[in-house]
Design an enzyme around this catalytic site. Structure first.
Site, PDB file in Angstrom:
ATOM      1  N   HIS A  68       0.825  -1.212   0.000  1.00 33.89           N
ATOM      2  CA  HIS A  68       0.000   0.000   0.000  1.00 33.89           C
ATOM      3  C   HIS A  68       0.856   1.257   0.000  1.00 33.89           C
ATOM      4  O   HIS A  68       0.626   2.187  -0.774  1.00 33.89           O
ATOM      5  CB  HIS A  68      -0.926  -0.019   1.222  1.00 33.89           C
ATOM      6  CG  HIS A  68      -1.685   1.257   1.395  1.00 33.89           C
ATOM      7  ND1 HIS A  68      -1.260   2.255   2.252  1.00 33.89           N
ATOM      8  CD2 HIS A  68      -2.807   1.727   0.807  1.00 33.89           C
ATOM      9  CE1 HIS A  68      -2.109   3.261   2.186  1.00 33.89           C
ATOM     10  NE2 HIS A  68      -3.057   2.967   1.326  1.00 33.89           N
ATOM     11  N   CYS A  85      35.446   4.053 -23.170  1.00 35.32           N
ATOM     12  CA  CYS A  85      34.552   3.846 -22.034  1.00 35.32           C
ATOM     13  C   CYS A  85      35.164   4.368 -20.738  1.00 35.32           C
ATOM     14  O   CYS A  85      34.687   4.067 -19.654  1.00 35.32           O
ATOM     15  CB  CYS A  85      34.197   2.366 -21.881  1.00 35.32           C
ATOM     16  SG  CYS A  85      35.622   1.286 -21.649  1.00 35.32           S
TER      17      CYS A  85
END
Length: 787
Positions: A416, A746
């Site tokens: 919830h 990279c």
């Protein structure tokens, strides 16, 4: 005359106004999906007409309207008083005789004289529409037996349309109370009390990634998962692999599952279930088998395809017959509304972590912590506070919207608190375990959900940065912008940023965080001391044996990144831990040498070809083979780091082939890092054995300039833009271009230095792989624009 009761199998989605979204959806699935393997328990529903007839008794509807028309729902005490009065009026009003008679007839047909158990759930006519979730708004009663108890439960569900949270929610969502009616769904119970249950979303709840099915599961009845009373198991399933018959489970996270809800011996509605502890051995096992996970994902996709939209589904596995049942299905209401803009939140600094759990959303919230232990303390929450509690209850909803963030001890991503936090757009960290004890009441805290699956609560108010990216606004540039991604938790999120794939997927994060054990210790598990074995047992809980644990977890990490970016290439660099880093893993000290300078020692390709580490490298190869072959993620390419000689590179290629990773077979490309001067100087020779090079500018700078990049004494001289470094980079680029092979970078350089990125572009580099937070800025710089 409108009926007051209709069987579920006589309903369809066109009946929302009659029986609400939830019951109409049950009927729709029974009628249309039963032949496709979707099993929904049968039953019947009361209609909106029945509810309205009830409200006309003793002018009940007029009395209710008079109270609500004058109510300010933000006045918590006035809301509580009004809600209590209305519910009391409803419970004191008898059901119409005709309604009782139709319920009795339907019950007799359904039970056929047997002692059956049913679930009694609400289904509002405004409920489960695409713009609102109504999560947990009205009451649910499980294990209801006998007609009298059914009538009692139905009466209480009617009253629950006027719970405080339901009244406030309708006002905030713009629903007119008079236009909302309630239907009750009476559905045969599935014996998940002796099985398992949970929730399925047909997309990733945090990022909106559409190619994943997200499943939560725990033992017992599903209310504990929905309420957030339990930390459930989590599973991610890849839809394209599911459709093609490949192994589709991307990732599994073992939840603590400390409690479960089962049937009690009581008969009175509200007392028919009880929560008990789960046996420790069961907590350390997954509550669903892989076969069940795959079948449940298949069912969920079938439902999604029928409705043509992402779905939020509750399910149960019957412990008696072993079958999977669908209990509810409603449209997903948060991510399906997301637009074409990405929000990015980044902390500018860090402090002491005082609690951590599962992150909900990707935002950061700052405020004063209010530790709330009961609904009576809700009034203490003011705008901008951080709500800290054991778990949230739907009754708390009226004040949750005031909070800057929510933190709970219990709960998973489909509980919830998580659902409401997503709907309100505020960060939440759930399942922390002891947040109410470790976070001082009244303390200033920062709640960060911007760092992956794990959310953190930091001491004090920390500064953070918020940026917005328009996904359609980036211009074309003559270079491919890729990303460096090491954390699989962030992959679905990062994939939303415009990109051409992943130029560097590091294995180190996966090995360190998801595995945490030295691979040699797993290979020699039986020979280890008891203390080390116990530590390993805790790490590999839920997995059958140590070696398979390593292979499966590594494959989970790699496949999560590969799936997020498919069909773009994902270049996976094999492990490049140094000896001191490997030694920090469980069991690592037994197997690692003590080196004076690990940065220049036993690392990269040199490990893979060594007799001592070769069996560990074989495990890495097995994981990559599983991702490419068993899971079908052929976009995965392999990159070999720190290759010291041409022969060493050739030997690694041979070892990979022996492990089933043959270069060129099934389009497997093997890239090498160009990060040592030898790699640039002899690039032509290296490229005889590799399909391209990816420049590692950090190590290349270190080795070209003779600098220890871990030493602060020479840090001021570390610069990837040095002429010597650039000469080596230019040699690498030129050699790859001459042979028509891939060349990218990279390293950190282009992320830190846009001028270096411009120079690389001018040299004709094919791709730049950047840190995700610098992609947009660098992209626009190279296009001659600014952010």
């Amino acid at each position: 005359m409108e009926p007051y009761v209709i069987k579920l199998d006589e309903l369809g989605i066109q009946d929302i106004e009659i029986v609400g979204g939830k019951n109409a959806s049950l009927g729709e699935m029974i009628a249309n999906l039963s032949g496709l393997g979707v099993t929904v328990p049968g039953g019947f529903a009361t209609t909106a007409a029945a509810y309205r007839a009830f409200l006309q008794t003793d002018n009940l509807d007029q009395r209710i309207s008079a109270v609500l028309d004058e109510l300010d729902v933000d006045d918590i005490s006035a809301l509580a008083k009004a809600g209590a009065s209305i519910r009391q009026w409803i419970m004191a009003t008898a059901l119409p005789e005709r309604l009782r008679e139709e319920i009795e007839t339907a019950w007799q047909v359904m039970s056929a004289g047997a002692d059956i158990a049913v679930a009694v759930r609400s289904s509002a006519t405004a409920e489960d529409l695409p713009d609102a979730s109504f999560a947990g708004q009205q009451e649910t009663f499980l294990n209801v037996r006998g007609l009298d108890h059914l009538i009692d439960a139905l009466h209480q569900v009617f009253a629950s349309l006027f719970n405080d949270r339901a009244i406030a929610y309708r006002v905030h969502q713009g629903f007119d109370h008079k236009h909302v009616a309630l239907s009750c769904g009476i559905q045969m119970m599935v014996r998940s009390d002796i099985g398992s249950s949970g929730v399925v979303f047909t997309l990733d709840t945090e990022t909106g990634f559409r190619d994943a099915v997200f499943i939560t599961a725990a033992y017992g009845l599903g209310e504990t998962v929905v309420q957030g009373a339990v930390n459930p198991d989590e599973f991610y399933v890849y839809k394209p692999a599911l459709a093609s018959g490949k192994f589709p489970i991307l990732r599994k996270n073992l939840g603590s599952k400390a409690i479960k809800m089962i049937y009690s011996d009581e008969a009175v509605p509200g007392k028919t279930v009880v929560t008990v502890d789960v046996a420790e051995a069961d907590s350390h096992r997954f509550s669903l088998s892989d076969d069940d996970v795959i079948e449940l994902a298949r069912i969920a996709v079938t439902i999604e395809n029928h409705y043509g939209r992402p779905m939020d589904i509750e399910w149960g596995k019957d412990g008696t017959d072993g079958k999977l049942y669908i209990l509810q299905a409603r449209p997903e209401t948060v991510q399906s509304r997301s637009g074409r803009e990405i929000e990015r939140f980044t902390l500018k600094s860090h402090s002491k972590i005082i609690s951590q759990g599962r992150s909900i959303g990707h935002k950061i919230g700052v405020g004063q912590a209010k530790v709330i232990r009961s609904v009576e303390e809700m009034g203490r929450i003011h705008a901008g506070d951080v709500l800290v509690s054991d778990m949230t209850d739907p009754d708390w909803e009226p004040v949750m919207k005031r909070a800057a963030a929510i933190v709970t001890n219990r709960g998973g991503r489909t509980c919830h608190a998580a659902i409401i936090a997503r709907e309100l757009g505020i960060p939440a960290v759930v399942g922390c375990g002891d947040a109410t004890e470790t976070i001082p009441d009244g303390a200033d805290v920062t709640v960060s959900c911007a760092e992956g699956d794990e959310g953190f609560v930091y001491d004090g108010r920390l500064d953070f940065e918020e940026t917005h990216i328009q996904l359609d606004s980036l211009p074309d540039i003559p270079v491919k912008i890729m990303m460096n991604v090491g954390n699989p938790d962030r992959a679905f999120d990062f994939a939303n940023i415009p990109n051409h794939g992943v130029g560097l997927a590091r294995l180190e994060f996966i090995i360190n965080r998801m595995i945490g054990v030295h691979p040699q210790a797993l290979l020699e598990y039986a020979d280890l001391d008891a203390e080390t074995r116990t530590a390993i047992d805790e790490q590999m809980a839920g997995y059958p044996d140590p070696v398979q644990f390593f292979i499966d977890k590594l494959a989970e990490g790699v496949s999560s990144i590969a799936a997020a970016f498919a069909p773009e290439p994902v270049i996976v660099r094999m492990s490049d831990f140094k000896s001191n880093e490997y030694a920090n893993l469980i069991g690592g000290e037994k197997y690692e040498p003590k080196e004076e300078n690990p940065m220049l020692g036993f690392r990269g390709a040199g490990r893979y070809v060594s007799k001592s580490f070769r069996p560990c490298f074989d495990l890495e190869c097995a994981a990559i083979l599983k991702v490419r072959n068993a899971m079908g993620l052929k976009n995965v390419q392999v990159m070999i780091p720190f290759v010291r000689s041409v022969q060493q590179g050739k030997d690694v290629i041979d070892i990979m082939a022996q492990n089933g990773l043959e270069r060129g077979k099934d389009d497997l490309k093997v890239i090498m890092m160009s990060e040592l001067p030898t790699n640039a100087l002899l690039a032509d020779q290296y490229l005889e054995h590799f399909d391209g090079m990816s420049i590692g500018s950090n190590d290349m700078t270190q080795l070209a300039l003779g600098l220890d990049r871990d030493s602060a004494l020479v840090a001021d001289m570390f610069d990837e833009r040095d002429d010597a470094v650039k000469a080596l980079l230019a040699m690498t680029i030129a050699a790859c271009k001459a042979k028509g092979k891939y060349v990218g970078i990279c390293g950190q350089g282009p992320s830190d230095h846009p001028d270096l990125a411009r120079w690389l572009l001018d040299q004709g580099i094919e791709s730049m792989s950047l840190n995700p937070d610098s992609v947009v800025e660098t992209w626009l710089f190279l296009a001659g624009q600014t952010v």
